[in-house]
Design an enzyme around this catalytic site. Sequence first.
Site, PDB file in Angstrom:
ATOM      1  N   TRP A 191       0.840  -1.216   0.000  1.00 33.77           N
ATOM      2  CA  TRP A 191       0.000   0.000   0.000  1.00 33.77           C
ATOM      3  C   TRP A 191       0.871   1.260   0.000  1.00 33.77           C
ATOM      4  CZ3 TRP A 191      -5.303  -0.609   2.491  1.00 33.77           C
ATOM      5  CH2 TRP A 191      -6.033   0.573   2.463  1.00 33.77           C
ATOM      6  N   ARG A 227       3.570   1.924  -1.252  1.00 36.21           N
ATOM      7  CA  ARG A 227       4.213   2.287  -2.516  1.00 36.21           C
ATOM      8  C   ARG A 227       3.455   3.414  -3.219  1.00 36.21           C
ATOM      9  NH1 ARG A 227       7.661  -0.990  -4.832  1.00 36.21           N
ATOM     10  NH2 ARG A 227       8.177   0.972  -5.842  1.00 36.21           N
ATOM     11  N   HIS A 228       2.218   3.640  -2.811  1.00 36.45           N
ATOM     12  CA  HIS A 228       1.428   4.731  -3.403  1.00 36.45           C
ATOM     13  C   HIS A 228       1.810   6.022  -2.694  1.00 36.45           C
ATOM     14  CE1 HIS A 228      -1.050   2.119  -5.916  1.00 36.45           C
ATOM     15  NE2 HIS A 228      -0.725   1.234  -4.996  1.00 36.45           N
ATOM     16  N   TYR A 238       0.626   4.023  13.137  1.00 34.36           N
ATOM     17  CA  TYR A 238       0.711   3.676  14.557  1.00 34.36           C
ATOM     18  C   TYR A 238       2.182   3.457  14.905  1.00 34.36           C
ATOM     19  CZ  TYR A 238      -0.463   0.886  18.742  1.00 34.36           C
ATOM     20  OH  TYR A 238      -0.599   0.395  20.016  1.00 34.36           O
ATOM     21  N   ALA A 271       5.046   1.767  16.704  1.00 35.07           N
ATOM     22  CA  ALA A 271       5.424   0.622  17.548  1.00 35.07           C
ATOM     23  C   ALA A 271       6.730   0.918  18.301  1.00 35.07           C
ATOM     24  CB  ALA A 271       5.567  -0.633  16.699  1.00 35.07           C
ATOM     25  N   ARG A 283       9.958  -5.032  18.538  1.00 36.18           N
ATOM     26  CA  ARG A 283       8.995  -5.227  17.433  1.00 36.18           C
ATOM     27  C   ARG A 283       9.579  -5.995  16.257  1.00 36.18           C
ATOM     28  NH1 ARG A 283       8.559   0.723  14.555  1.00 36.18           N
ATOM     29  NH2 ARG A 283      10.748   1.249  14.685  1.00 36.18           N
ATOM     30  N   LEU A 287      -9.383  12.517  -4.487  1.00 37.68           N
ATOM     31  CA  LEU A 287     -10.219  11.580  -5.256  1.00 37.68           C
ATOM     32  C   LEU A 287      -9.484  11.041  -6.480  1.00 37.68           C
ATOM     33  CD1 LEU A 287     -12.959  10.278  -5.868  1.00 37.68           C
ATOM     34  CD2 LEU A 287     -13.790  12.511  -6.645  1.00 37.68           C
ATOM     35  N   HIS A 345      -6.721   6.157  -8.711  1.00 36.84           N
ATOM     36  CA  HIS A 345      -5.513   5.505  -9.240  1.00 36.84           C
ATOM     37  C   HIS A 345      -5.167   4.294  -8.365  1.00 36.84           C
ATOM     38  CE1 HIS A 345      -1.643   5.046 -11.196  1.00 36.84           C
ATOM     39  NE2 HIS A 345      -1.048   5.069 -10.013  1.00 36.84           N
ATOM     40  N   ARG A 397      -5.324  -1.589  -7.267  1.00 35.44           N
ATOM     41  CA  ARG A 397      -5.433  -2.529  -6.143  1.00 35.44           C
ATOM     42  C   ARG A 397      -6.777  -3.229  -6.042  1.00 35.44           C
ATOM     43  NH1 ARG A 397      -0.163  -3.556  -5.242  1.00 35.44           N
ATOM     44  NH2 ARG A 397       1.006  -1.634  -4.974  1.00 35.44           N
TER      45      ARG A 397
HETATM   46  C1  LIG Z   1      -0.084  -5.957  -9.526  1.00 40.71           C
HETATM   47  C2  LIG Z   1       1.090  -5.160  -9.019  1.00 40.71           C
HETATM   48  C3  LIG Z   1       2.339  -5.737  -8.937  1.00 40.71           C
HETATM   49  C4  LIG Z   1       3.450  -5.007  -8.476  1.00 40.71           C
HETATM   50  N1  LIG Z   1       4.675  -5.597  -8.358  1.00 40.71           N
HETATM   51  C5  LIG Z   1       5.730  -4.906  -7.865  1.00 40.71           C
HETATM   52  C6  LIG Z   1       7.019  -5.509  -7.703  1.00 40.71           C
HETATM   53  O1  LIG Z   1       7.198  -6.668  -8.014  1.00 40.71           O
HETATM   54  N2  LIG Z   1       8.020  -4.775  -7.162  1.00 40.71           N
HETATM   55  C7  LIG Z   1       7.849  -3.460  -6.824  1.00 40.71           C
HETATM   56  O2  LIG Z   1       8.802  -2.817  -6.358  1.00 40.71           O
HETATM   57  N3  LIG Z   1       6.651  -2.854  -6.979  1.00 40.71           N
HETATM   58  C8  LIG Z   1       5.585  -3.535  -7.472  1.00 40.71           C
HETATM   59  N4  LIG Z   1       4.363  -2.910  -7.600  1.00 40.71           N
HETATM   60  C9  LIG Z   1       4.238  -1.513  -7.194  1.00 40.71           C
HETATM   61  C10 LIG Z   1       4.154  -0.582  -8.432  1.00 40.71           C
HETATM   62  O3  LIG Z   1       5.335  -0.652  -9.195  1.00 40.71           O
HETATM   63  C11 LIG Z   1       3.955   0.869  -7.958  1.00 40.71           C
HETATM   64  O4  LIG Z   1       5.049   1.272  -7.166  1.00 40.71           O
HETATM   65  C12 LIG Z   1       2.684   1.038  -7.120  1.00 40.71           C
HETATM   66  O5  LIG Z   1       1.601   0.395  -7.738  1.00 40.71           O
HETATM   67  C13 LIG Z   1       2.369   2.515  -6.951  1.00 40.71           C
HETATM   68  O6  LIG Z   1       1.956   3.020  -8.183  1.00 40.71           O
HETATM   69  P1  LIG Z   1       2.189   4.534  -8.595  1.00 40.71           P
HETATM   70  O7  LIG Z   1       3.647   4.871  -8.543  1.00 40.71           O
HETATM   71  O8  LIG Z   1       1.508   4.746  -9.912  1.00 40.71           O
HETATM   72  O9  LIG Z   1       1.351   5.281  -7.449  1.00 40.71           O
HETATM   73  P2  LIG Z   1       1.637   6.646  -6.687  1.00 40.71           P
HETATM   74  O10 LIG Z   1       2.917   6.567  -5.938  1.00 40.71           O
HETATM   75  O11 LIG Z   1       0.385   6.974  -5.924  1.00 40.71           O
HETATM   76  O12 LIG Z   1       1.820   7.673  -7.823  1.00 40.71           O
HETATM   77  C14 LIG Z   1       0.699   8.073  -8.629  1.00 40.71           C
HETATM   78  C15 LIG Z   1       1.287   8.674  -9.901  1.00 40.71           C
HETATM   79  O13 LIG Z   1       2.008   9.855  -9.532  1.00 40.71           O
HETATM   80  C16 LIG Z   1       3.158   9.958 -10.365  1.00 40.71           C
HETATM   81  N5  LIG Z   1       4.347   9.934  -9.505  1.00 40.71           N
HETATM   82  C17 LIG Z   1       4.382   9.728  -8.157  1.00 40.71           C
HETATM   83  N6  LIG Z   1       5.635   9.825  -7.718  1.00 40.71           N
HETATM   84  C18 LIG Z   1       6.402  10.059  -8.783  1.00 40.71           C
HETATM   85  C19 LIG Z   1       7.806  10.238  -8.986  1.00 40.71           C
HETATM   86  N7  LIG Z   1       8.660  10.211  -7.987  1.00 40.71           N
HETATM   87  N8  LIG Z   1       8.241  10.476 -10.220  1.00 40.71           N
HETATM   88  C20 LIG Z   1       7.407  10.530 -11.274  1.00 40.71           C
HETATM   89  N9  LIG Z   1       6.072  10.364 -11.169  1.00 40.71           N
HETATM   90  C21 LIG Z   1       5.584  10.138  -9.937  1.00 40.71           C
HETATM   91  C22 LIG Z   1       3.119   8.799 -11.346  1.00 40.71           C
HETATM   92  O14 LIG Z   1       2.430   9.213 -12.511  1.00 40.71           O
HETATM   93  C23 LIG Z   1       2.282   7.779 -10.611  1.00 40.71           C
HETATM   94  O15 LIG Z   1       1.636   6.847 -11.465  1.00 40.71           O
HETATM   95  C24 LIG Z   1       3.274  -3.636  -8.086  1.00 40.71           C
HETATM   96  C25 LIG Z   1       2.001  -3.051  -8.196  1.00 40.71           C
HETATM   97  C26 LIG Z   1       0.915  -3.779  -8.651  1.00 40.71           C
HETATM   98  C27 LIG Z   1      -0.442  -3.127  -8.722  1.00 40.71           C
END
Ligand SMILES: Cc1cc2nc3c(=O)[nH]c(=O)nc-3n(C[C@H](O)[C@H](O)[C@H](O)COP(=O)(O)OP(=O)(O)OC[C@H]3O[C@@H](n4cnc5c(N)ncnc54)[C@H](O)[C@@H]3O)c2cc1C
Length: 314
Positions: free
Chosen positions: A110, A112-113, A121, A123, A204, A221, A226, A231
């Site tokens: 999660w 990663r977004h 929280y 710990a 922990r 929103l 996204h 997810r």
């Molecule tokens: C099915 C699935 C499998 C995955 N497998 C892996 C894996 O094996 N290993 C792994 O490490 N990750 C994995 N991920 C994580 C994936 O690579 C993304 O890191 C994660 O889904 C967050 O997406 P996002 O960067 O688009 O989202 P957010 O971080 O919310 O970003 C939203 C959008 O903002 C922009 N943005 C945000 N930050 C930046 C930045 N610094 N530079 C440029 N643009 C930016 C981009 O357009 C991005 O799409 C997986 C995800 C999914 C859904």
Amino acid sequence: MPLSTDQQAEIDQARGAAQPTLRPIAPALEEILFQALPVLDHGFVRVVDYMGDDAAVVQAARVSYGRGTKKVSEDRGLINYLMRHRHTTPFEMCEIKYHVKLPIFVARQWIRHRTANVNEYSARYSILDNEFYIPAPEHLAAQATTNRQGRGAVLEGAAARRVLDLLREDSERAYAGYAAMLNEDEAGAPVDSAWPGLARELARMNLSLNFYTQWYWKTDLHNLMHFLSLRADPHAQYEIRAYAKAMLDTLALWVPMTHAAFLEYRMNAGVISATGLAVIRRLLAGEQVDQPSSGLSAREWRELMALLRDPATP
Ligand SMILES: Cc1cc2nc3c(=O)[nH]c(=O)nc-3n(C[C@H](O)[C@H](O)[C@H](O)COP(=O)(O)OP(=O)(O)OC[C@H]3O[C@@H](n4cnc5c(N)ncnc54)[C@H](O)[C@@H]3O)c2cc1C
């Protein structure tokens, strides 16, 4: 039940303290505001605050002064247009804040977004509860053979029992070690006064990834959609998908027109490459097209055919 009596009482108290406001509200979301929607065995997601509604998206797009005088059908048409053409900034005008209780391995996916505000929280400061995730039997599955990331056949009988026993025994042992190292009773006094105990921030590390953590997660929103598009998708791991599905339900209550447009143009829509479009044009013209003559790789071909197949047809 994921909430203690005290926690439920706090929620009931918050729900009992209604106040008049001039700000726009989403009546259906108000019905569940603060309430914990159960997810997995001990988790939940609950909406604790929000700003804006469908009309706020429309208002921002039109840069208008008031709530507008246009018909509902015109507002719906505008929201559909914005969604279809990825005119995203009007959706950034609405915000939502969730309180989520989730296993640590789900939190790692999660987090990663990056486009949200998070407070987890601590710990280092507090003691984690003895709560860990054990999958329901129907979600215990072997490694997929066709996809290196996914699950295959559901485990049954002795194999399932062995995994469940191992998960439970390891988690209980880990928590017992954590508690022993902390050396604190419920009031914070040492259990063994001859031993100093270990700092919470170190103890922990003994806990496994299926232990539950909690956070407040606030996003707008646009970024929520996204998150949900990735997810709530079948490619996402079941456990995070369970949270995304619950949040998708809150989206429907909060911004019903945006939710419908999101399902229509994002969640249930498909992306087709230029070569894929050329294949569809050839098929529509009555041409026989197969994968080798399509210009698509075998994988892209399979994906395109899956997209074109009626989901109701096996
Ligand atoms: C099915 C699935 C499998 C995955 N497998 C892996 C894996 O094996 N290993 C792994 O490490 N990750 C994995 N991920 C994580 C994936 O690579 C993304 O890191 C994660 O889904 C967050 O997406 P996002 O960067 O688009 O989202 P957010 O971080 O919310 O970003 C939203 C959008 O903002 C922009 N943005 C945000 N930050 C930046 C930045 N610094 N530079 C440029 N643009 C930016 C981009 O357009 C991005 O799409 C997986 C995800 C999914 C859904």
